[in-house]
Write a protein that holds these residues in place. Structure first.
Motif, PDB file in Angstrom:
ATOM      1  N   LEU A   1      33.258  42.993  45.337  1.00  0.00           N
ATOM      2  CA  LEU A   1      33.561  43.719  44.099  1.00  0.00           C
ATOM      3  C   LEU A   1      32.239  44.301  43.621  1.00  0.00           C
ATOM      4  O   LEU A   1      31.402  43.614  43.059  1.00  0.00           O
TER       5      LEU A   1
ATOM      6  N   ARG B   1      37.361  48.703  37.002  1.00  0.00           N
ATOM      7  CA  ARG B   1      37.833  47.434  36.452  1.00  0.00           C
ATOM      8  C   ARG B   1      38.047  47.498  34.946  1.00  0.00           C
ATOM      9  O   ARG B   1      38.738  46.637  34.394  1.00  0.00           O
TER      10      ARG B   1
ATOM     11  N   ASP C   1      31.664  38.616  43.680  1.00  0.00           N
ATOM     12  CA  ASP C   1      31.756  39.402  42.453  1.00  0.00           C
ATOM     13  C   ASP C   1      30.409  39.383  41.737  1.00  0.00           C
ATOM     14  O   ASP C   1      29.888  38.319  41.391  1.00  0.00           O
TER      15      ASP C   1
ATOM     16  N   ALA D   1      40.418  40.143  37.844  1.00  0.00           N
ATOM     17  CA  ALA D   1      40.270  40.259  39.292  1.00  0.00           C
ATOM     18  C   ALA D   1      40.555  38.921  39.971  1.00  0.00           C
ATOM     19  O   ALA D   1      41.264  38.860  40.986  1.00  0.00           O
TER      20      ALA D   1
END
Length: 332
Positions: A6, A48, A67, A79
């Motif tokens: 991510l 996001r 992440d 997420a």
């Protein structure tokens, strides 16, 4: 292994992506499309912070998610919740900022933590945002969540401006304000060592919190700046100056002179942390000279101007303020 990054196009995310590709892993990068990911990854786009921004992640399975998010914890929550059941583990790149200041010497991961919430939609308080992100990862993945509490991060791709500022300043030559004490130990982590340790950790199914910086005995302020002089080939003269003189000149530690903190509670918190847990779990830290040399090589390869994250302040001392500190008798 199949890894979902991510982020993955800048600094920490880019270093982890590069390391995963070098291992032959199958890498998917989820990003906003503002920067090109390295060749060899599968690329998914989404924001996001927008409604429906995670739509590209509604299908797919991965062994691990990494992440690097550092803003509103609710983005980590959403997420992690979406990926729960379709990923084996979740590595969240957190920060040693999650400890209450001042962090007691020697406690390491057992030190008291700041308050945070996984449901927080704001990100003005960096420490609270990172703690909220941790709680979000733990809430979805439990003991399969790895919390990588990084300290000061240096190395190629840096978009904060710490080591690039020192390299650029020293490359200009002349008298350089060098903040003492010369032998003060500094703790940081080369971004590539962070990447390697994180991927080793997820491969070995580690979970829970780990403080990730080099030992306090790894290097000193003098070794860092001398490495900058050597690497740039500069004629710079490091003028070592007592902390009191620098503070009396109104110069801000950490911001005006990146990396440097004068002796005291802040220094102990940032540069004297206990990293025995990460060392026992395989952390290896390359020499400071290698970090400096490789960062300079990268900086030259992109034209000498480091990228700057728009959500972080520009760091570094102005030539005028440096001159005033170097020559206090010339002040009006």
């Amino acid at each position: 292994m199949r890894i979902l990054m991510l982020g993955g196009t800048e600094f920490v995310g880019r270093a982890i992506t590069d390391d995963a590709l070098a291992r032959g892993w199958d890498v998917t990068v989820f990003h906003r499309g503002r920067h090109d990911p390295p060749a060899g990854v599968a690329s998914l786009h989404g924001d996001r912070t927008a409604d429906g921004g995670l739509a590209a992640l509604e299908t797919g399975t991965w062994d691990v998610v990494v992440d690097t998010w550092s803003r509103a914890p609710s983005a980590v929550r959403d997420a992690a919740h979406l990926l729960h059941g379709r990923a084996g583990s979740y590595a969240y790149i957190s920060s040693r900022s999650v400890y209450r200041f001042p962090e007691p010497l020697g406690l390491g991961e057992g030190a008291p933590l700041v308050d945070g919430s996984p449901d927080d939609d704001g990100h003005d308080d960096y420490a609270a945002a990172k703690r909220g992100g941790e709680l979000a990862a733990l809430g979805a993945f439990g003991d399969r969540a790895l919390l990588v509490r990084a300290g000061l991060i240096l190395g190629p791709y840096e978009n904060i401006g710490r080591l690039p500022w020192w390299l650029t300043r020293i490359a200009r030559g002349g008298d350089v304000l060098a903040p003492g004490p010369q032998d003060a130990g500094i703790q940081y982590i080369d971004v590539r060592d962070l990447a390697a340790w994180t991927l080793d950790a997820v491969e070995n199914n580690l979970g829970g919190p780990f403080d990730l910086v080099c030992p306090s005995t790894h290097t000193t302020m003098a070794e860092l700046l001398e490495a900058c002089v050597h690497t740039t080939g500069s004629d710079a003269d490091l003028v070592w100056t007592p902390p009191e003189t620098i503070l009396d000149a109104g110069i801000e530690p950490w911001m005006d002179l990146p990396v440097w903190i004068p002796p005291g509670e802040a220094y102990d918190t940032i540069h004297r942390g206990n990293v025995s847990k990460a060392l026992s779990a395989g952390l290896r830290c390359r020499p400071v000279q290698e970090t400096v040399a490789d960062t300079w090589e990268w900086l030259q390869s992109i034209g000498g101007q480091a990228p700057q994250r728009p959500d972080r302040p520009v760091l570094g001392l102005s030539p005028e303020d440096e001159a005033k500190a170097l020559h206090p008798s010339d002040r009006p």
